[in-house]
Design an enzyme around this catalytic site. Structure first.
Site, PDB file in Angstrom:
ATOM      1  N   GLY A  19      22.116  30.081   1.860  1.00  0.00           N
ATOM      2  CA  GLY A  19      21.581  30.014   3.212  1.00  0.00           C
ATOM      3  C   GLY A  19      22.543  29.223   4.083  1.00  0.00           C
ATOM      4  CG  PHE A  21      22.077  23.924   6.792  1.00  0.00           C
ATOM      5  CD1 PHE A  21      23.234  23.423   7.367  1.00  0.00           C
ATOM      6  CD2 PHE A  21      21.173  24.588   7.611  1.00  0.00           C
ATOM      7  CE1 PHE A  21      23.468  23.556   8.726  1.00  0.00           C
ATOM      8  CE2 PHE A  21      21.396  24.732   8.966  1.00  0.00           C
ATOM      9  CZ  PHE A  21      22.562  24.213   9.539  1.00  0.00           C
ATOM     10  CG  ASP A 132      18.105  32.066  11.896  1.00  0.00           C
ATOM     11  OD1 ASP A 132      18.824  32.809  12.603  1.00  0.00           O
ATOM     12  OD2 ASP A 132      18.544  31.478  10.890  1.00  0.00           O
TER      13      ASP A 132
END
Length: 320
Positions: A19, A21, A132
């Protein structure tokens, strides 16, 4: 394969995804052997968890829906400053990998869009704005069931409340967010439009290489569906209604969920047959028509069920 332990789970060291982070691994429960995905998030100080991570955990803990990835457990590794999210495993990976810059036939795109709409309807009812939405954050199970994931930028909202935070992925980001303007939950509808456009054409509406050029292209260029892509009138109408630059003129969530493109053509035919029934006709003729309509409904329902359970074997048909 080398493994490591995370709470009650045995996790393979080979990464299966990542992902913004985080790193994603595949694992299983020690006792039940239930297969899971393990999202590893490294933090500088586990006692001062990043707001996005806190929000993701808080949001996902509350969500229970067939089209949203399930969060089973959270394991905190204080010694190495890691947080592990134990989440539902989706064998076919993310939707971006599945599409692979190829277009879907309209009937298959509609099936996935319906699932996406169902997940988003649930989020809306729970006052959650994803912020997102993109193919990378949509996962597919082995049975081609679509699941919304990655709620790192998600937040709770009040209806019609304006938000100022800049977040999301530029190619799927609503114009009002890119321009640092206040925005509402309708910003996610733009992202849905970009995803739908990409499903049906195999590419995003804009080919911009930089954030600046993307802003200029959105401002000046008209979105056009390639003439080589054959789509129904209702399908095109929905795409253009979603990709309206002015959020005030963009389609509403209610109109999106109830758009006529989502209505099954078979069901429409059945309803039209029922409307054709003349109640002045003889009882025998009326009963005959009702029986035929009922049989048609049963056949269509059976066919729909077959499609849903055999999607993996017909994957070749998904690609235009």
């Amino acid at each position: 394969m080398e493994t490591f332990n995370v709470g009650n789970y045995i996790v393979g060291k080979r990464r299966i995804g990542r992902g913004s982070f985080s790193k994603i691994y595949k694992g299983h429960h020690k006792d039940t052997n239930m297969v899971v995905a393990v999202k590893k998030i490294e933090v500088d100080n586990i006692k001062q968890i990043n707001t996005n991570i806190e929000r993701e955990i808080e949001v996902m803990m509350r969500l229970r829906h067939p089209n949203i990835v399930r969060l089973y457990d959270v394991v905190y590794d204080y010694q190495h400053c890691n947080i592990f999210l134990i989440i539902e495993y989706c064998a076919r990976g993310d939707f971006n990998k599945f599409l692979n810059k190829r277009s879907l036939k309209e009937k298959h795109a509609k099936r996935y869009m319906r699932q996406l709409a169902q997940g988003l309807r649930y989020l809306l009812r729970n006052n959650v704005l994803h912020r997102d939405l993109k193919p990378h954050n949509i996962l597919l199970t082995e049975n081609n069931e679509l699941k919304l994931s990655d709620f790192g930028f998600a937040r709770y909202f009040e209806h019609n409340k304006l938000i100022e935070t800049l977040c999301g992925s530029p190619m799927y980001m609503a114009p009002e967010i890119m321009k640092y303007k206040e925005y509402t939950n309708k910003s996610d509808l733009w992202s849905v439009g970009v995803i739908m456009y990409e499903m049906l054409t195999g590419r995003t509406p804009y080919k911009s290489k930089t954030f600046y050029n993307l802003m200029k292209d959105i401002e000046k260029k008209k979105i056009v569906i390639p003439p080589s892509i054959e789509l129904s009138k209702e399908c095109k109408q929905l795409i253009y209604a979603l990709l309206v630059k002015n959020p005030n003129k963009r389609i509403s969530w209610k109109d999106f969920f109830n758009h006529k493109w989502f209505i099954d053509n078979n069901r429409l035919q059945i309803e039209n047959k029922l409307l054709d029934i003349d109640f002045t006709m003889t009882t025998s003729k009326r009963n005959h028509l009702l029986i035929n309509t009922s049989q048609t409904s049963t056949i269509n329902t059976s066919q729909t069920s077959t499609i849903n359970t055999s999607q993996t074997s017909t994957e070749q048909e998904n690609i235009r």
